[in-house]
Motif scaffolding. Structure first.
Motif, mmCIF file in Angstrom:
data_model
loop_
_atom_site.group_PDB
_atom_site.id
_atom_site.type_symbol
_atom_site.label_atom_id
_atom_site.label_comp_id
_atom_site.label_asym_id
_atom_site.label_seq_id
_atom_site.Cartn_x
_atom_site.Cartn_y
_atom_site.Cartn_z
ATOM 1 N N LEU A 150 54.467 61.591 -20.624
ATOM 2 C CA LEU A 150 53.393 61.210 -21.898
ATOM 3 C C LEU A 150 52.677 60.264 -21.362
ATOM 4 C CD1 LEU A 150 52.900 61.285 -24.927
ATOM 5 C CD2 LEU A 150 54.975 59.662 -25.047
ATOM 6 N N THR A 154 48.481 61.016 -21.633
ATOM 7 C CA THR A 154 47.487 60.272 -22.389
ATOM 8 C C THR A 154 46.594 59.666 -21.458
ATOM 9 O OG1 THR A 154 49.580 59.555 -23.709
ATOM 10 C CG2 THR A 154 47.602 58.279 -23.884
ATOM 11 N N LEU A 183 44.950 61.954 -29.645
ATOM 12 C CA LEU A 183 45.404 60.625 -29.336
ATOM 13 C C LEU A 183 46.139 60.268 -30.327
ATOM 14 C CD1 LEU A 183 42.336 59.488 -27.356
ATOM 15 C CD2 LEU A 183 44.813 59.882 -26.355
ATOM 16 N N ALA A 186 49.383 61.525 -30.224
ATOM 17 C CA ALA A 186 50.363 60.857 -29.220
ATOM 18 C C ALA A 186 50.795 59.622 -29.359
ATOM 19 C CB ALA A 186 49.283 60.490 -27.999
ATOM 20 N N SER A 190 54.576 58.951 -29.020
ATOM 21 C CA SER A 190 55.041 57.745 -28.420
ATOM 22 C C SER A 190 56.229 56.814 -29.376
ATOM 23 C CB SER A 190 53.952 56.755 -28.114
ATOM 24 O OG SER A 190 52.987 57.543 -27.095
ATOM 25 N N ALA A 213 51.808 54.323 -23.386
ATOM 26 C CA ALA A 213 51.138 55.384 -23.919
ATOM 27 C C ALA A 213 50.695 55.207 -25.454
ATOM 28 C CB ALA A 213 52.076 56.847 -23.723
ATOM 29 N N SER A 217 46.999 55.284 -26.162
ATOM 30 C CA SER A 217 46.115 56.252 -27.131
ATOM 31 C C SER A 217 45.824 55.753 -28.586
ATOM 32 C CB SER A 217 47.642 57.272 -27.567
ATOM 33 O OG SER A 217 48.616 56.499 -28.004
#
Length: 303
Positions: A150, A154, A183, A186, A190, A213, A217
């Motif tokens: 991850l 990212t 993002l 993401a 996360s 991350a 992001s």
């Protein structure tokens, strides 16, 4: 827990929607008041806002309340990502455009067309379908490898997105909006997998790649979203943002995180998800969303 996650997502959606309208109203009222006082120098030769114009907007009560709602919305979204399937929580949150469009009628004086009302109805019906078909999160424990992947994904997405924006220049609005949406997706992923929250442990948090991350992001998503809004195609950028922040986490949640639907209702979830995304994208082209997005670009881009 599923109901709590849905309620948290609804709260986040309402908070984000109201925030957008309040901030747009604050920017507009600040600009109008400054013009009424005979002030000049509120924009550069290219039409971009000056630092003074941006500060004046940010100091209005409407903008301050809107910023507070943004923070509360993020908290609600984080709670929802932990408690509900991502294909449900992220889609509900993306429906904040519906709140923005409806409030825009009363606060910004925007008129919605028949197409907008149909799209709003489709989104609401689709969310009901998703809610009926979603299954309680299994709370499966993913491997630490997923956390590292991850973070790596990212970083790669940020590098590629920034390079693509620089390459496309003024034509990068859609690409930047889509990248920002991915993002923000993401961010949700996360938060979903982040260790050290339950039970709370600082050492677990700091040693989890998902934390970094999340930070990367979130910051890069905000930057690319601002860039997308500044490039002119406000509606297109917002529509692309919706696609990125719903489809990416939704698919990842189903494939890797164990998000499931009620047995026999997978078809309803698929239809509802597609309808919700299409409806939200259509709402993104409404005048209210355009007005608030333009105000957001003004607020975050001092010259």
């Amino acid at each position: 827990m599923l109901i709590a996650g849905v309620l948290a997502a609804l709260f986040a959606s309402i908070a984000y929607g109201v925030s957008s309208v309040l901030q747009a109203h604050g920017a507009r009222s600040s600009h109008d008041a400054a013009l009424a006082r005979g002030e000049t120098g509120l924009a550069t030769e290219t039409g971009a806002p000056t630092l003074r114009s941006t500060v004046l907007a940010m100091l209005t009560l409407y903008f301050i309340i809107g910023t507070a709602l943004d923070v509360l919305g993020f908290v609600g979204g984080a709670v929802s990502a932990r408690l509900a399937p991502l294909f449900l929580s992220q889609t509900i949150i993306s429906a904040n455009l519906v709140i923005t469009a409806i409030l825009g009628i009363f606060v910004l004086g925007i008129r919605l067309h028949t197409r907008d009302w149909v799209a709003i109805g489709v989104v609401l019906a689709a969310l009901c379908a998703l809610g009926l078909s979603a299954k309680e999160n299994p709370r499966e424990t993913e491997s630490m490898l997923f956390h590292w992947v991850l973070l790596a994904a990212t970083v790669a997405l940020v590098v590629v997105s920034v390079a693509l924006v620089r390459l496309l220049g003024s034509r990068a609005a859609i690409a930047a909006g889509l990248a920002a949406g991915a993002l923000f997706g993401a961010v949700a992923i996360s938060v979903r997998v982040l260790d050290g929250l339950d039970p709370f442990s600082v050492s677990s948090l700091l040693s989890d790649p998902a934390l970094y991350a999340l930070a990367l992001s979130g910051g890069a998503g905000f930057y690319l979203h601002t860039v997308a809004l500044q490039l002119g195609s406000v509606n297109g950028a917002t529509a692309a943002l919706v696609v990125g922040e719903t489809v990416v986490p939704g698919v990842i949640g189903v494939i890797f995180l164990g998000d499931e639907t009620v047995q026999g209702l997978a078809w309803l979830a698929v239809v509802g998800f597609i309808a919700a995304v299409v409806g939200a994208v259509t709402v993104a082209w409404s005048g209210a969303v355009e007005a608030t997005a333009q105000a957001e670009a003004v607020e975050t881009s001092p010259a």
